[in-house]
Design an enzyme around this catalytic site. Structure first.
Site, PDB file in Angstrom:
ATOM      1  N   LYS A  89      59.816  66.082  16.509  1.00  0.00           N
ATOM      2  CA  LYS A  89      59.994  65.297  17.676  1.00  0.00           C
ATOM      3  C   LYS A  89      59.110  66.366  18.773  1.00  0.00           C
ATOM      4  CE  LYS A  89      62.108  62.116  19.484  1.00  0.00           C
ATOM      5  NZ  LYS A  89      62.611  60.718  19.154  1.00  0.00           N
TER       6      LYS A  89
ATOM      7  N   ASP B 119      58.137  57.445  22.714  1.00  0.00           N
ATOM      8  CA  ASP B 119      59.773  57.548  22.664  1.00  0.00           C
ATOM      9  C   ASP B 119      59.933  57.270  24.176  1.00  0.00           C
ATOM     10  OD1 ASP B 119      62.136  58.549  21.020  1.00  0.00           O
ATOM     11  OD2 ASP B 119      62.472  59.436  23.049  1.00  0.00           O
TER      12      ASP B 119
HETATM   13  N1  GLU Z   1      60.876  57.694  18.855  1.00  0.00           N
HETATM   14  C1  GLU Z   1      61.342  56.820  17.829  1.00  0.00           C
HETATM   15  C2  GLU Z   1      62.613  57.268  17.091  1.00  0.00           C
HETATM   16  O1  GLU Z   1      63.049  57.703  17.882  1.00  0.00           O
HETATM   17  C3  GLU Z   1      60.013  56.303  16.917  1.00  0.00           C
HETATM   18  C4  GLU Z   1      59.537  57.618  16.080  1.00  0.00           C
HETATM   19  C5  GLU Z   1      58.369  57.045  15.235  1.00  0.00           C
HETATM   20  O2  GLU Z   1      58.157  55.896  15.284  1.00  0.00           O
HETATM   21  O3  GLU Z   1      57.601  58.077  14.641  1.00  0.00           O
HETATM   22  O4  GLU Z   1      62.772  56.990  15.954  1.00  0.00           O
END
Ligand code: GLU
Length: 446
Positions: A126, A166
């Site tokens: 992340k 996100d």
């Molecule tokens: N931000 C999204 C999550 O919390 C998607 C992450 C992604 O597609 O890599 O899962």
């Protein structure tokens, strides 16, 4: 809690006492997996818990950028590359004032197990910045994204680390980030997901998180011979996840009556349908980050600084941000007859709120299972990029639906195995953890 699990948790609390959200997410996972630690000493012998709570690396960097008046600002940028035993680091970038290393560690930790549940080859990570996009012009957003990618680009690669969006990062930001990466590296790689449809994006990626949440809800309701038809649904947020939820609930005959923003919530008893759904996109693109505009546009009630959980509903789907639903919100929902709480956001329920709903008769789905549709569709986007192909919308939807059904089955079966039928939180943590831990054992100490 089993002795080994409790010891590692205590060690972590002593080592990182200031990382409150990270400790919260580890506590939540550890409480569930404590059961398997007891009967599987192999995990303790391999010191899996100590190894899994420490990210592989955390990259922290400065992001200087210029606003439209020529003034220079400096924000902090991060990427927490948590665990890549199941595939390239994968997880979104969040641009929000609340971002710091603790919040990204918690999100990265959740992401490891969420991604494992999809069954795809995806590791966990992340990233993001404490940059607040609210009120920024398009030019300023572009300046910021370019500066962010100047540093980030050297850490990415289609087999290394593949970020996505996100909170605060949508299709527009992914475009600016991708363009900068492509130019810096002179390479057109599938290095970000959520790309535009014309240049490597996948059908359905914008809707996927919300659709997945509703597919998961459908599966839960099936267990008690119910469905979404005629159900009243309270939703928070008005971003990407909420938008997908609203669309899919409408398709399946339910009615969404609330949306929220940092300023309060709107109550639309007629249901959010038709042009109102499109208006959600306009609100998001306006960059104002307030939901009150909806009440002005459609003449519905707006409750300033309140949360939607006081509205009677059959199903509540928190889609905004971590810790947005506390114990007293859950009490109100249960008193009003809510039968099902499904997490659209990552960890929107506090630990106390989660316990309360689990002790009640209502059903509860943890985000790492119910909101995995977004990252699952990202995995499908990576597959398409690797093949230099684009699948049809129906093909992607079919695969997404299948993945969500499969996640539900894994959670359901793991919960049954521990004699806790319907405990999706336990099921999700156990099933996700086992896949990661077993891969760690197979791959040796590294
Ligand atoms: N931000 C999204 C999550 O919390 C998607 C992450 C992604 O597609 O890599 O899962």
């Amino acid at each position: 809690m089993n002795k080994y699990t409790a010891e590692v948790l205590q060690f972590l609390k002593n080592k990182y006492p200031w990382e409150k959200e990270f400790i919260q997410s580890v506590t939540e996972v550890f409480e569930s997996i404590s059961y398997i630690m007891e009967f599987n000493p192999i995990y303790q012998n391999h010191r899996i818990l100590e190894r899994i709570v420490e990210p592989d690396r955390t990259i922290s960097f400065k992001v200087p950028w210029k606003d439209d008046q020529g003034k220079i600002h400096v924000n902090s940028g991060y990427r927490v590359e948590f665990c890549n035993v199941l595939g390239p680091y994968k997880g979104g970038l969040r641009f929000h004032a609340s971002v710091n290393q603790s919040s990204l560690k918690f999100l990265g930790f959740e992401q490891i197990f969420k991604n494992a549940l999809t069954g795809l080859l995806l590791g966990g990570g992340k990233g993001g910045s404490d940059f607040n996009p609210r009120g920024k012009t398009d030019g300023e957003i572009q300046n910021f994204c370019q500066s962010f990618m100047m540093e980030m680009s050297r850490h990415l690669g289609p087999r290394t680390d593949v970020p996505a969006g996100d909170i605060g990062v949508g299709a527009r930001e992914i475009g600016y980030l991708f363009g900068t990466y492509r130019r810096l590296r002179n390479s057109f790689d599938g290095v970000l997901t959520g790309k535009g449809l014309g240049w490597g994006g996948s059908h359905l990626r914008p809707e996927a998180t919300g659709y997945g949440v509703v597919y998961f809800t459908e599966e839960m309701l099936k267990q008690v011979n119910e469905n979404l038809d005629g159900k009243t649904v309270a939703v928070s947020g008005f971003g990407n996840v909420s938008w997908g939820v609203v669309k899919k609930v409408n398709d399946l005959g339910g009615k969404v009556v609330t949306l929220s923003g940092p300023d309060g919530y709107i109550y639309d008893p007629e249901g959010i349908t038709g042009e109102k759904v499109d208006y959600m996109l306009k609100m998001r693109l306006s960059g104002r980050d307030i939901v009150a505009d909806y009440s002005t546009e459609f003449k519905v009630d707006f409750k300033r600084e309140k949360r939607p959980w006081e509205i009677p509903c059959d199903i509540a789907i928190p889609c905004a941000i971590q810790n947005e639903m506390n114990e007293s919100d859950v009490k109100t929902l249960l008193a009003n007859g809510t039968k099902c709480i499904v997490e659209g956001a990552n960890l929107p329920l506090t630990l106390e709120a989660m316990k309360l709903v689990q002790e009640s008769d209502a059903m509860y789905a943890p985000g790492k299972a119910s909101n995995a549709g977004g990252v699952a569709c990202s995995g499908l986007e990576m597959s398409q990029n690797a093949l230099f192909l684009k699948w049809s919308r129906d093909e992607v939807d079919k695969r997404l639906h299948e993945i969500m059904r499969n996640i539900h089955t894994q959670c359901h079966e793991a919960a049954l195995e521990f004699n806790m039928p319907g405990n999706y939180a336990l099921g999700a943590n156990v099933a996700g953890f086992r896949r990661v831990a077993n891969a760690m054992i197979d791959q040796g100490i590294n």
